[in-house]
Design a protein around this motif. Structure first.
Motif, PDB file in Angstrom:
ATOM      1  N   HIS A 148    -124.705  35.611   5.483  1.00  0.00           N
ATOM      2  CA  HIS A 148    -124.395  35.724   4.062  1.00  0.00           C
ATOM      3  C   HIS A 148    -125.357  36.609   3.292  1.00  0.00           C
ATOM      4  O   HIS A 148    -126.535  36.650   3.607  1.00  0.00           O
ATOM      5  CB  HIS A 148    -124.436  34.329   3.404  1.00  0.00           C
ATOM      6  CG  HIS A 148    -123.257  33.503   3.766  1.00  0.00           C
ATOM      7  ND1 HIS A 148    -123.150  32.905   4.980  1.00  0.00           N
ATOM      8  CD2 HIS A 148    -122.125  33.200   3.075  1.00  0.00           C
ATOM      9  CE1 HIS A 148    -121.996  32.264   5.048  1.00  0.00           C
ATOM     10  NE2 HIS A 148    -121.355  32.421   3.909  1.00  0.00           N
ATOM     11  N   THR A 149    -124.814  37.275   2.288  1.00  0.00           N
ATOM     12  CA  THR A 149    -125.633  37.939   1.283  1.00  0.00           C
ATOM     13  C   THR A 149    -124.885  37.716  -0.011  1.00  0.00           C
ATOM     14  O   THR A 149    -123.797  38.256  -0.205  1.00  0.00           O
ATOM     15  CB  THR A 149    -125.781  39.443   1.581  1.00  0.00           C
ATOM     16  OG1 THR A 149    -126.365  39.554   2.880  1.00  0.00           O
ATOM     17  CG2 THR A 149    -126.683  40.117   0.561  1.00  0.00           C
ATOM     18  N   GLU A 150    -125.435  36.851  -0.860  1.00  0.00           N
ATOM     19  CA  GLU A 150    -124.699  36.449  -2.054  1.00  0.00           C
ATOM     20  C   GLU A 150    -125.646  36.281  -3.231  1.00  0.00           C
ATOM     21  O   GLU A 150    -126.803  35.896  -3.054  1.00  0.00           O
ATOM     22  CB  GLU A 150    -124.046  35.066  -1.822  1.00  0.00           C
ATOM     23  CG  GLU A 150    -122.778  35.129  -1.023  1.00  0.00           C
ATOM     24  CD  GLU A 150    -122.165  33.756  -0.758  1.00  0.00           C
ATOM     25  OE1 GLU A 150    -122.806  32.727  -1.053  1.00  0.00           O
ATOM     26  OE2 GLU A 150    -121.044  33.728  -0.254  1.00  0.00           O
ATOM     27  N   VAL A 152    -125.646  33.955  -6.563  1.00  0.00           N
ATOM     28  CA  VAL A 152    -124.945  32.776  -7.055  1.00  0.00           C
ATOM     29  C   VAL A 152    -125.611  32.309  -8.350  1.00  0.00           C
ATOM     30  O   VAL A 152    -126.823  32.093  -8.374  1.00  0.00           O
ATOM     31  CB  VAL A 152    -125.011  31.633  -6.010  1.00  0.00           C
ATOM     32  CG1 VAL A 152    -124.203  30.430  -6.470  1.00  0.00           C
ATOM     33  CG2 VAL A 152    -124.520  32.099  -4.647  1.00  0.00           C
ATOM     34  N   VAL A 162    -120.281  32.268  -7.550  1.00  0.00           N
ATOM     35  CA  VAL A 162    -120.695  33.435  -6.752  1.00  0.00           C
ATOM     36  C   VAL A 162    -120.358  34.683  -7.573  1.00  0.00           C
ATOM     37  O   VAL A 162    -119.201  34.928  -7.895  1.00  0.00           O
ATOM     38  CB  VAL A 162    -119.979  33.460  -5.385  1.00  0.00           C
ATOM     39  CG1 VAL A 162    -120.392  34.693  -4.577  1.00  0.00           C
ATOM     40  CG2 VAL A 162    -120.293  32.185  -4.588  1.00  0.00           C
ATOM     41  N   ARG A 165    -121.503  39.599  -3.675  1.00  0.00           N
ATOM     42  CA  ARG A 165    -121.474  39.288  -2.235  1.00  0.00           C
ATOM     43  C   ARG A 165    -121.417  40.581  -1.441  1.00  0.00           C
ATOM     44  O   ARG A 165    -121.124  41.639  -1.994  1.00  0.00           O
ATOM     45  CB  ARG A 165    -120.259  38.428  -1.901  1.00  0.00           C
ATOM     46  CG  ARG A 165    -118.935  39.099  -2.228  1.00  0.00           C
ATOM     47  CD  ARG A 165    -117.763  38.244  -1.815  1.00  0.00           C
ATOM     48  NE  ARG A 165    -117.666  36.979  -2.553  1.00  0.00           N
ATOM     49  CZ  ARG A 165    -117.310  36.850  -3.832  1.00  0.00           C
ATOM     50  NH1 ARG A 165    -117.036  37.929  -4.557  1.00  0.00           N
ATOM     51  NH2 ARG A 165    -117.215  35.671  -4.411  1.00  0.00           N
ATOM     52  N   THR A 166    -121.668  40.471  -0.147  1.00  0.00           N
ATOM     53  CA  THR A 166    -121.582  41.674   0.680  1.00  0.00           C
ATOM     54  C   THR A 166    -120.132  41.964   1.013  1.00  0.00           C
ATOM     55  O   THR A 166    -119.316  41.058   1.169  1.00  0.00           O
ATOM     56  CB  THR A 166    -122.420  41.561   1.968  1.00  0.00           C
ATOM     57  OG1 THR A 166    -122.325  42.806   2.665  1.00  0.00           O
ATOM     58  CG2 THR A 166    -121.951  40.438   2.877  1.00  0.00           C
ATOM     59  N   ARG A 167    -119.826  43.229   1.086  1.00  0.00           N
ATOM     60  CA  ARG A 167    -118.453  43.631   1.423  1.00  0.00           C
ATOM     61  C   ARG A 167    -118.299  43.824   2.926  1.00  0.00           C
ATOM     62  O   ARG A 167    -117.212  43.999   3.413  1.00  0.00           O
ATOM     63  CB  ARG A 167    -118.103  44.920   0.687  1.00  0.00           C
ATOM     64  CG  ARG A 167    -118.125  44.661  -0.817  1.00  0.00           C
ATOM     65  CD  ARG A 167    -117.475  45.775  -1.606  1.00  0.00           C
ATOM     66  NE  ARG A 167    -117.542  45.450  -3.027  1.00  0.00           N
ATOM     67  CZ  ARG A 167    -117.311  46.315  -3.987  1.00  0.00           C
ATOM     68  NH1 ARG A 167    -116.992  47.560  -3.686  1.00  0.00           N
ATOM     69  NH2 ARG A 167    -117.395  45.944  -5.243  1.00  0.00           N
ATOM     70  N   ALA A 170    -123.939  41.128   6.528  1.00  0.00           N
ATOM     71  CA  ALA A 170    -124.942  40.384   5.749  1.00  0.00           C
ATOM     72  C   ALA A 170    -126.302  41.045   5.980  1.00  0.00           C
ATOM     73  O   ALA A 170    -126.483  41.791   6.948  1.00  0.00           O
ATOM     74  CB  ALA A 170    -124.979  38.939   6.208  1.00  0.00           C
ATOM     75  N   ASP A 221    -122.251  43.596  -6.010  1.00  0.00           N
ATOM     76  CA  ASP A 221    -121.940  43.486  -4.588  1.00  0.00           C
ATOM     77  C   ASP A 221    -122.886  44.315  -3.717  1.00  0.00           C
ATOM     78  O   ASP A 221    -123.621  45.171  -4.223  1.00  0.00           O
ATOM     79  CB  ASP A 221    -120.486  43.904  -4.334  1.00  0.00           C
ATOM     80  CG  ASP A 221    -119.520  42.820  -4.800  1.00  0.00           C
ATOM     81  OD1 ASP A 221    -119.961  41.679  -5.036  1.00  0.00           O
ATOM     82  OD2 ASP A 221    -118.317  43.130  -4.932  1.00  0.00           O
ATOM     83  N   ALA A 346    -117.103  28.190   1.272  1.00  0.00           N
ATOM     84  CA  ALA A 346    -117.759  29.012   0.252  1.00  0.00           C
ATOM     85  C   ALA A 346    -118.217  28.134  -0.907  1.00  0.00           C
ATOM     86  O   ALA A 346    -117.571  27.149  -1.245  1.00  0.00           O
ATOM     87  CB  ALA A 346    -116.785  30.057  -0.255  1.00  0.00           C
TER      88      ALA A 346
END
Ligand code: KG4
Ligand code: ZN
Length: 348
Positions: A148-150, A152, A162, A165-167, A170, A221, A346
């Motif tokens: 994950h890369t988020e 929040v 959230v 986030r990464t597209r 991560a 993002d 999520a």
């Protein structure tokens, strides 16, 4: 309340028993009664990443052994509630923890809480010395792990939005893949960081110029796969010297740090954030921590920075016990037989 945490979402099997009391807030206190962890990192190193069926087999083998070890540490005291990671993660692995907890609950009749692994990372990063750190909402959590890369936003405990986030890959995944390109072992994060640090302290010139994907785009993002491809272009069909490898690692770490810092600062500004919480395996990275700290200082400390103890940045069961307590205290229990693994669970 004594609460047992069980974590099996990826390649760490971990069990922890804590004693916790008080409402989640200034009155909350906890102590660790027993704690064990079995890392499979060296086992997976030969595949350059986590091999799910092998991980599952290891969890199955480790769980009863670790549970016995914790029982020994705590003199046989039983938990009042049991928390288990139900997602996100590798589903075959998640199920091993769930099935183990179902059997424990059946024997002990202790109530069960299903925990979101990422909530565990956040909760743990908010703690220090057996209680919650001093901080103010709204909180921004920068979650950087292998999966994950988020970004929040939290306006209160348990309330998650959230906002970025990464597209694609991560942050931790990018570290692991780039490490592989540089012939460094899995997990790649600590290895890249080690040689990047050496290159920085040697103070040589900047030999490479990698992209900072999406840094200047007007959104929150991330994208890391282009960065990995850019590294690949530098190394494919070439033999790289140790100095070049270290220089590439340094430039890669700089690029990741620039993007993480840039996006976190943008979100802090956009959402009027008072506290930046960093969590997940990549938050063990000293250079990224340092860069976040400096960026906040340069902005007159607009937000307080909370990071986990480095040894608890990667997966562990304390984080699951803590998040479990939060839900147990609100009586958010689940019938053990209806627990389900959700690989894509999520927040929010
Ligand atoms: O949170 P975590 O233990 O497992 C997941 O939930 O994914 O994160 C593991 C990730 C791996 O990709 C690993 O390379 C990365 O965290 N990591 C690091 C460092 N230590 C672990 N990345 C950069 N620098 C580090 N020092
Ligand atoms: Zn994790």
């Amino acid at each position: 309340m004594r609460i047992l945490g069980v974590e099996t979402s990826c390649d760490e099997t971990a069990i922890c028993l804590i004693e916790a009391s008080g409402e989640f807030g200034p009155a909350f206190r906890f102590s660790v009664l027993g704690d064990t962890l079995a890392s499979q990192a060296t086992l997976h190193a030969q595949y350059g990443g986590v091999f799910p069926n092998l991980a599952k087999r290891e969890h199955l083998k480790n769980l009863p052994v670790l549970y016995e070890a914790v029982q020994k540490q705590v003199g046989g005291v039983k938990p009042d509630a049991i928390a288990v990671t139900v997602g996100p993660g590798l589903e075959p692995c998640l199920w091993t923890g769930i099935n183990f907890v179902q059997r424990l609950a059946d024997e002990s009749k202790a109530p069960v809480v299903g925990v979101d692994h990422m909530e565990g990372h956040i909760m743990l990063s908010m703690m220090a010395h057996g209680k919650l750190s001093d901080f103010e909402f709204p909180v921004l959590a920068l979650l950087i792990s292998g999966g994950h890369t988020e970004l929040v936003v939290m306006r209160s405990f348990g309330e998650y939005e959230v906002v970025g986030r990464t597209r694609d890959d991560a942050a931790g995944e990018a570290f692991d893949k780039v490490a592989r390109l540089l012939s460094l072992p899995y997990p790649g994060g600590p290895e890249i960081s080690r040689i990047a640090r050496a290159a920085r302290s040697a103070g040589g010139p900047r030999l490479y110029n990698l992209p900072r994907p999406m840094l200047h785009e007007n959104n929150l993002d991330f994208s890391f796969s282009g960065l990995k491809t850019a590294v690949r272009r530098q190394v494919e069909d070439k033999s790289v010297t140790d100095d070049e490898r270290a220089a590439l690692a340094r430039e890669f770490e700089d690029a990741v740090a620039d993007v993480l810092v840039g996006k976190a600062m943008r979100a802090i500004d956009e959402y009027g954030i008072n506290t930046l919480v960093v969590g997940g395996g990549v938050s063990a990275n000293d250079y990224i921590r340092e860069r976040l700290k400096t960026a906040l200082e340069n902005e007159g400390n607009i937000a307080k920075l909370l990071v986990p103890p480095p040894e608890l940045a990667t997966d562990n069961a304390l984080m699951i016990a803590l998040a479990g307590y939060f839900h147990a205290q609100k009586k958010e229990f689940t019938d053990p037989s209806s627990l389900t693994a959700d690989g894509n669970l999520a927040l929010g």
